[in-house]
Design a protein around this motif. Structure first.
Motif, short mmCIF file in Angstrom:
data_model
loop_
_atom_site.label_atom_id
_atom_site.label_comp_id
_atom_site.label_asym_id
_atom_site.label_seq_id
_atom_site.Cartn_x
_atom_site.Cartn_y
_atom_site.Cartn_z
N PRO A 1 -90.93 4.88 -32.31
CA PRO A 1 -92.26 4.29 -32.50
C PRO A 1 -92.20 2.79 -32.78
O PRO A 1 -91.18 2.27 -33.24
CB PRO A 1 -92.82 5.05 -33.70
N ALA A 2 -93.30 2.10 -32.51
CA ALA A 2 -93.33 0.63 -32.53
C ALA A 2 -93.06 0.05 -33.91
O ALA A 2 -92.56 -1.08 -34.02
CB ALA A 2 -94.70 0.16 -32.03
N GLU A 3 -93.35 0.82 -34.98
CA GLU A 3 -93.14 0.26 -36.33
C GLU A 3 -91.69 -0.05 -36.63
O GLU A 3 -91.38 -0.81 -37.56
CB GLU A 3 -93.71 1.19 -37.41
N ARG A 4 -90.76 0.51 -35.85
CA ARG A 4 -89.35 0.20 -36.04
C ARG A 4 -89.04 -1.25 -35.72
O ARG A 4 -88.07 -1.82 -36.22
CB ARG A 4 -88.47 1.11 -35.19
N GLU A 5 -89.85 -1.86 -34.85
CA GLU A 5 -89.55 -3.21 -34.38
C GLU A 5 -89.65 -4.25 -35.49
O GLU A 5 -89.09 -5.34 -35.35
CB GLU A 5 -90.50 -3.56 -33.23
N ALA B 1 -82.77 4.34 -27.14
CA ALA B 1 -83.17 3.20 -27.96
C ALA B 1 -82.00 2.74 -28.82
O ALA B 1 -81.29 3.55 -29.42
CB ALA B 1 -84.34 3.58 -28.85
N VAL B 2 -81.81 1.41 -28.86
CA VAL B 2 -80.70 0.80 -29.61
C VAL B 2 -81.24 -0.36 -30.44
O VAL B 2 -82.05 -1.15 -29.93
CB VAL B 2 -79.60 0.27 -28.67
N ALA B 3 -80.79 -0.47 -31.69
CA ALA B 3 -81.16 -1.62 -32.51
C ALA B 3 -80.08 -1.85 -33.56
O ALA B 3 -79.49 -0.89 -34.08
CB ALA B 3 -82.51 -1.40 -33.17
N PHE C 1 -82.72 -5.45 -30.16
CA PHE C 1 -83.22 -4.09 -29.95
C PHE C 1 -83.67 -3.94 -28.49
O PHE C 1 -84.08 -4.89 -27.84
CB PHE C 1 -84.37 -3.77 -30.90
N THR C 2 -83.57 -2.71 -27.99
CA THR C 2 -83.95 -2.41 -26.61
C THR C 2 -84.13 -0.91 -26.44
O THR C 2 -83.66 -0.11 -27.27
CB THR C 2 -82.90 -2.91 -25.61
N SER C 3 -84.81 -0.54 -25.36
CA SER C 3 -84.91 0.85 -24.94
C SER C 3 -84.58 0.91 -23.45
O SER C 3 -85.30 0.33 -22.64
CB SER C 3 -86.32 1.41 -25.18
N THR C 4 -83.50 1.58 -23.12
CA THR C 4 -83.11 1.74 -21.72
C THR C 4 -83.71 3.04 -21.19
O THR C 4 -83.95 3.98 -21.94
CB THR C 4 -81.58 1.79 -21.58
#
Length: 340
Positions: free
Chosen positions: A133-137, A98-100, A167-170
């Motif tokens: 977790p989704a709250e990071r978005e 995960a990258v942001a 942001f993305t998750s590879t």
């Protein structure tokens, strides 16, 4: 008769209890959950050069291994800069990186080093514009879905310009059944937990000048590093020169030790000051070449020709590092650490 029978029954019960205990003890020990590992900061950014690093240990013996084993992360919110890089694992050896970032990173590149498993191959899956977790978005607003390539156990994502808010998750995966993963992560005979299965990720790129974390400019760090690089060799030449003049035995070994010290001590000092640049190793190699050339002929490096050669080499290196090829001077005060 009754007493004897009661004693015999007691002995049988005790024997059964001991047997059951001997069987259950290893099972109980095998079910002990592994505690989480200590986490370290993976942000090695210097100036404008982004260098984020993350690592995860894969071991299904963690009590909740989907949220444990993150031995290195970049997870920081300084108010004006939110950054996140984490290697995550789930399922049966599935990997997700995960990258942001809340600031733009140019020339961004993500490299994932996957654990080698004999007879098995990793593949790259589709990236998702999500974070877990989704709250990071909520801190980022530009989901991206980069495409990766894989060569051997290395997955590469050329991200180009990561705009502020990206942001993305590879994802990466390998076919392992639970028994294979258990065998690969088996603890040592003395009970030491295994760190044998790891995945590492590194994000590199460039920040815009106004976003540089040191608050300075790259030429300042280059000039400071150059001073360290030049000063160390000149100091270390003194004992070698005295040994040569006094015909002290073991000069060849001393010269060899000196060359190793030049490389190691110089790199360590620069890294401590936060100005390490691997390209400066070339200067140390040139110094070593001069030492080797003069000692081969004269058995000492302290003579006129040697000192002139070394002096010209040092002067040229300092000029290029601190003044620049265009002749413009780089002058400012030394910044100590990050402005964050």
């Amino acid at each position: 008769m009754f007493t004897r029978s009661r004693k015999s029954l007691t002995a049988v019960v005790a024997a059964v209890a001991i047997g059951i205990s001997s069987v259950l003890t290893p099972v109980a020990q095998a079910q002990v959950a592994r505690p989480d590992v200590q986490q370290r900061d993976g942000d090695r950014t210097v100036g404008c050069s982004v260098d984020w690093n993350a690592e995860a240990i894969y071991d299904p013996r963690f009590s909740d291994w989907t949220v444990m084993g993150f031995s290195e992360n970049v997870d920081e919110d300084t108010g004006d800069f939110k950054k996140f890089l984490q290697v995550q694992h789930f399922g049966n050896a599935a990997s997700r990186v995960a990258v942001a970032t809340s600031k733009t990173i140019n020339n961004a590149k993500l490299v994932v080093e996957l654990q080698e498993v004999e007879g098995k191959s990793w593949t790259v899956g589709n990236s998702a514009g999500r974070l877990f977790p989704a709250e990071r978005e909520e801190h980022f607003d530009k989901p991206i879905t980069p495409v990766g390539t894989i060569s051997g156990n290395t997955a590469t994502y050329d991200l180009g310009t990561l705009e502020a808010g990206s942001f993305t998750s590879t994802s990466q995966s390998i076919r392992l059944d639970p028994g294979q993963l258990q065998a690969l992560t088996e603890p040592a005979a003395d009970g030491t937990w295994s760190d044998a299965f790891k995945v590492n990720a590194r994000l590199t790129g460039d920040l815009a000048p106004e976003d540089c974390e040191s608050g300075g400019t790259p030429p300042i760090s280059t000039c400071v590093a150059a001073g360290l690089t030049v000063g160390l060799p000149l100091l270390l030449l003194v004992p070698v020169g005295m040994a040569g003049q006094l015909n002290i035995p073991g000069l060849d070994q001393l010269n060899a030790d000196l060359q190793a010290q030049l490389r190691n001590a110089n790199s360590q000092l620069q890294q401590q000051f936060g100005v390490f640049d691997p390209s400066q190793a070339q200067y140390i190699n040139q110094i070593n070449a001069e030492i080797a050339r003069f000692t081969a002929d004269n058995r000492t490096i302290i003579n006129g020709a040697a000192m002139v050669a070394l002096g010209l080499l040092a002067a040229s290196y300092l000029y290029n590092s601190c003044v620049g090829e265009d002749g413009t001077s780089s002058t400012s005060s030394l910044s100590s650490g990050s402005s964050e």
